[in-house]
Design a protein around this motif. Structure first.
Motif, mmCIF file in Angstrom:
data_model
loop_
_atom_site.group_PDB
_atom_site.id
_atom_site.type_symbol
_atom_site.label_atom_id
_atom_site.label_comp_id
_atom_site.label_asym_id
_atom_site.label_seq_id
_atom_site.Cartn_x
_atom_site.Cartn_y
_atom_site.Cartn_z
ATOM 1 N N HIS A 59 0.618 -0.860 -0.299
ATOM 2 C CA HIS A 59 0.188 -0.199 0.100
ATOM 3 C C HIS A 59 0.624 0.893 -0.025
ATOM 4 C CE1 HIS A 59 -3.552 -2.229 1.241
ATOM 5 N NE2 HIS A 59 -4.041 -1.946 0.920
ATOM 6 N N THR A 60 2.122 1.003 -0.193
ATOM 7 C CA THR A 60 2.697 2.413 -0.079
ATOM 8 C C THR A 60 3.697 2.209 -1.290
ATOM 9 O OG1 THR A 60 3.474 2.237 2.280
ATOM 10 C CG2 THR A 60 5.487 3.630 0.836
ATOM 11 N N PRO A 61 3.301 3.691 -1.994
ATOM 12 C CA PRO A 61 4.200 3.316 -3.443
ATOM 13 C C PRO A 61 5.092 3.500 -3.760
ATOM 14 C CG PRO A 61 1.998 4.913 -3.409
ATOM 15 C CD PRO A 61 1.963 4.682 -2.154
ATOM 16 N N GLN A 62 5.706 4.065 -2.870
ATOM 17 C CA GLN A 62 7.531 4.486 -2.304
ATOM 18 C C GLN A 62 7.770 3.011 -2.303
ATOM 19 O OE1 GLN A 62 9.402 7.027 -1.148
ATOM 20 N NE2 GLN A 62 8.666 8.813 -2.597
ATOM 21 N N LYS A 63 7.435 1.584 -1.738
ATOM 22 C CA LYS A 63 7.237 0.535 -1.683
ATOM 23 C C LYS A 63 8.934 0.703 -0.609
ATOM 24 C CE LYS A 63 4.431 -1.367 -4.602
ATOM 25 N NZ LYS A 63 3.308 -1.328 -3.959
ATOM 26 N N ARG A 64 8.373 0.960 0.386
ATOM 27 C CA ARG A 64 9.551 0.761 1.287
ATOM 28 C C ARG A 64 9.421 1.404 2.365
ATOM 29 N NH1 ARG A 64 12.868 5.566 2.234
ATOM 30 N NH2 ARG A 64 12.951 7.366 0.654
ATOM 31 N N PHE A 65 9.736 0.834 3.929
ATOM 32 C CA PHE A 65 9.689 2.049 4.894
ATOM 33 C C PHE A 65 10.617 3.531 4.904
ATOM 34 C CE2 PHE A 65 10.002 -2.986 5.893
ATOM 35 C CZ PHE A 65 7.873 -2.701 5.750
#
Length: 277
Positions: free
Chosen positions: A232-238
């Motif tokens: 669900h995070t478009p940048q695909k990272r923490f």
């Protein structure tokens, strides 16, 4: 007493707020580090000192008014009057999390097979609400009063993705963080005549010691929760703790953000922009 560059950071022994405290010290603030764990505070204090900054560690239970008042007296005596308050103390407890995302008949059996809402420990549930909500209200009450006497100051509260959406499993934390967003807006309007600006930063998913246990298995692989968050995070990272500093520095700057008060700023890698559909 003249207001100098004095910052009070609660939860300063934690992953996010320790970075905030160190950055404030780099800018010339004298920083009071507040939290319950003196050992963690002193690690940050030593790091600030080694870099040429000034910091003091003040063990404080931010959910206890007398403890916060006692901390204020120490800070005023040793540093001066707070001009920037970062309310970062809070967090969750594993005992307040369900291990299911919806009602399961087995939770009514209370045999330990499922930890749902109906077999959570309500004392722990309440403590999560207290440390997050009153742990923000009380420092604002105590330090904000001194700011109001001098007609200037900045308060930054730490909100969450839960301030915008009720995330699964974390009912108590969600209540608290939604409350912090509302309180930040209420306090901003209330304190505007006193020359105090109040805003909140809402971090997305950043890793700390507690969240790593939720997001990663013992073998280092991602849990289903982590896969869902990153999906669900478009940048695909923490997020990384240092990525909050730009927002903090904008909000504390009276030239850059002098007309900014009562907002909650997401720093979330796009999480809130993604409906997941």
């Amino acid at each position: 007493m003249e207001i100098q560059k004095i910052a009070v950071v609660t939860g300063a022994g934690g992953t996010l707020c320790s970075e905030m405290a160190k950055d404030l010290a780099r800018q010339g603030y004298h920083v009071a580090l507040l939290g319950r764990n003196l050992d963690k505070l002193q690690i940050v204090e030593k790091q600030i000192g080694a870099a040429g900054g000034v910091a003091i560690s003040v063990p404080t239970d931010v959910a206890n008014e007398e403890s916060v008042r006692a901390a204020k007296e120490v800070i005023q005596r040793e540093l001066g009057i707070c001009s920037v308050l970062i309310n970062g103390a809070g967090g969750n407890q594993m005992e307040a999390l369900t291990n299911t995302t919806e009602f399961d008949e087995r939770e009514l059996l209370d045999d330990g097979s499922v930890k749902g809402f109906f077999n959570l420990n309500m004392d722990v549930f309440q403590s999560v609400i207290d440390v997050n909500t009153m742990g923000t209200v009380l420092p604002s009450f105590v330090f904000g009063k001194e700011m109001a006497r001098h007609k200037r100051g900045v308060i930054i509260n730490i909100a969450s993705m839960n301030s915008f959406r009720p995330l699964t499993k974390v009912g108590a934390y969600g209540i608290a963080k939604a409350g912090i967003a509302n309180f930040s807006q209420w306090l901003a309007a209330y304190l505007a005549p006193a020359g105090i600006r109040v805003n909140a930063i809402a971090p997305g998913f950043f890793l700390n010691d507690r969240s790593r246990k939720i997001m990663f298995n013992e073998d280092g692989s991602k849990t289903a929760r982590a896969e869902s968050v990153l999906g669900h995070t478009p940048q695909k990272r923490f997020g990384e703790a240092a990525e909050l500093l730009g927002c903090m520095n904008w909000l504390i700057n009276d030239d850059a953000a002098g007309f900014v008060t009562g907002i909650i700023v997401p720093v979330d890698g796009g999480f809130l922009s993604n409906a997941g559909v």
